[in-house]
Design an enzyme around this catalytic site. Sequence first.
Site, mmCIF file in Angstrom:
data_model
loop_
_atom_site.group_PDB
_atom_site.id
_atom_site.type_symbol
_atom_site.label_atom_id
_atom_site.label_comp_id
_atom_site.label_asym_id
_atom_site.label_seq_id
_atom_site.Cartn_x
_atom_site.Cartn_y
_atom_site.Cartn_z
ATOM 1 N N TYR A 1 0.817 -1.223 0.000
ATOM 2 C CA TYR A 1 0.000 0.000 0.000
ATOM 3 C C TYR A 1 0.850 1.272 0.000
ATOM 4 O O TYR A 1 0.337 2.352 -0.260
ATOM 5 C CB TYR A 1 -0.947 0.029 1.213
ATOM 6 N N LYS B 1 3.960 -15.372 2.563
ATOM 7 C CA LYS B 1 3.818 -16.141 1.316
ATOM 8 C C LYS B 1 5.239 -16.468 0.859
ATOM 9 O O LYS B 1 5.672 -16.113 -0.243
ATOM 10 C CB LYS B 1 3.043 -15.280 0.300
ATOM 11 N N ASP C 1 -2.579 -18.187 2.430
ATOM 12 C CA ASP C 1 -3.767 -18.876 1.912
ATOM 13 C C ASP C 1 -4.256 -19.922 2.912
ATOM 14 O O ASP C 1 -5.459 -20.077 3.156
ATOM 15 C CB ASP C 1 -3.514 -19.489 0.525
ATOM 16 N N ASP D 1 -4.743 -6.714 6.338
ATOM 17 C CA ASP D 1 -5.983 -6.017 5.979
ATOM 18 C C ASP D 1 -7.090 -7.047 5.748
ATOM 19 O O ASP D 1 -8.198 -6.957 6.291
ATOM 20 C CB ASP D 1 -5.705 -5.205 4.696
ATOM 21 N N ASP E 1 -10.201 -8.497 8.637
ATOM 22 C CA ASP E 1 -11.634 -8.399 8.327
ATOM 23 C C ASP E 1 -12.297 -9.776 8.413
ATOM 24 O O ASP E 1 -13.414 -9.907 8.905
ATOM 25 C CB ASP E 1 -11.857 -7.808 6.927
#
Length: 370
Positions: A146, A195, A227, A251, A255
């Site tokens: 980001y 990852k 994942d 992020d 959520d």
Amino acid sequence: MECKIVTIPGDGIGPEIVREACKVLDQAGRVYGHTFSYQEILMGGCSIDAHGVPLTQEALQTAKEADAVLLGAVGGNVGNSRWYDVAPDLRPEAGLLAIRKGLNLFANMRPAYLYRELADACPLKKEIIGDGFDMVIMRELTGGLYFGERRTREVDGQLQAVDTLTYSEHEIRRIAVKAFDIAAKRRCKVTSVDKANVLDSSRLWRKVVEQVAEEYPQVTLEHMLVDNCAMQLVMNPGQFDVILTENMFGDILSDEASMITGSIGMLSSASMNETKFGLYEPSHGSAPDIAGKDVANPIATILSAAMMLRYSFDLDREAEAIEAAVQQVLTEGYRTVDIMAEGCIQVGTARMGDLIAEHIKTPGGEYDEK
Ligand code: NAD
């Protein structure tokens, strides 16, 4: 102890929920012998109305001089407020980015806890919920994808977009230290999510996290691919204590974790810098649809205030007293409308604040009758 708190009520339900959190803090202070002083600053739509910008330099300076900051929420109706059709840096939410940057808040902490009393709101099956779950997602907040360089250009007649994901050792180390510090105060387990089978940034992440882990022999470290973590959150959420991860993975996972608690009005959060300074706020927004009606659930903000006591002021016992009061009020069947269930007693924002304040027990385990 004396603590200087800057409050940012903000917009929508913000002023109502911050008022209740201060009420509860004051009662905890009275019972345990601490003084909390408050200075209010404007941020978001109310600051745009007063000063033309979502956060003034003076307001930011005032926040910098506090011991901690308690925020309600900012913003108006999405698509339908006087602050919507303006330049991005003049929107209410730009105040949030400005204060996070201005205070160097690189560590975002979001607990996801399932209250037994609210288990029916959890979308997972009972056999998966088991004995419930109680985890914290520690997300890096100021680096990664980001904040990397980005551009869109034309290559061979096609538009091509590039985002870059950069992490330095320093950025990884400081968030890892936060995660291990928090785990050491909890159940002593860190799950570092990356990852590393694909990304170089994740390989560096793993290496630095392992170095930090050596300093915390009492904390168990495990690595998990992102994942797999997304699956494990809905298959076996009870396995997690502290999940440590980078900005974009955090992020998405935070959520997901908040969704499985089933109640947005209950979720607290903290954003911290390298010192004990932090900004504490509910995970939800300003809920303009219910503002001013005395129906908003103040519990997420009250639990954020408890986090402030624990992580900025080291007042663990006082934080536990607030959390236990919330638990007791739920056990006695009191609910705001968002978490209302059959057979329970519906109360408004202010009454919920009163009830939680009244249920704060003294160090001797009694209710304070005054
Ligand atoms: P929201 O979280 O404000 O509301 C979503 C839904 O949840 C609404 O139906 C609302 O009534 C309900 N809700 C939220 N908090 C509640 C509470 N404490 N008690 C009971 N019900 C509650 O999200 P949104 O509607 O997408 O956004 C509204 C505004 O908030 C927007 O301007 C958005 O940009 C802003 N926002 C601010 C923050 C922040 O200040 N950190 C975070 C998210 C959204």
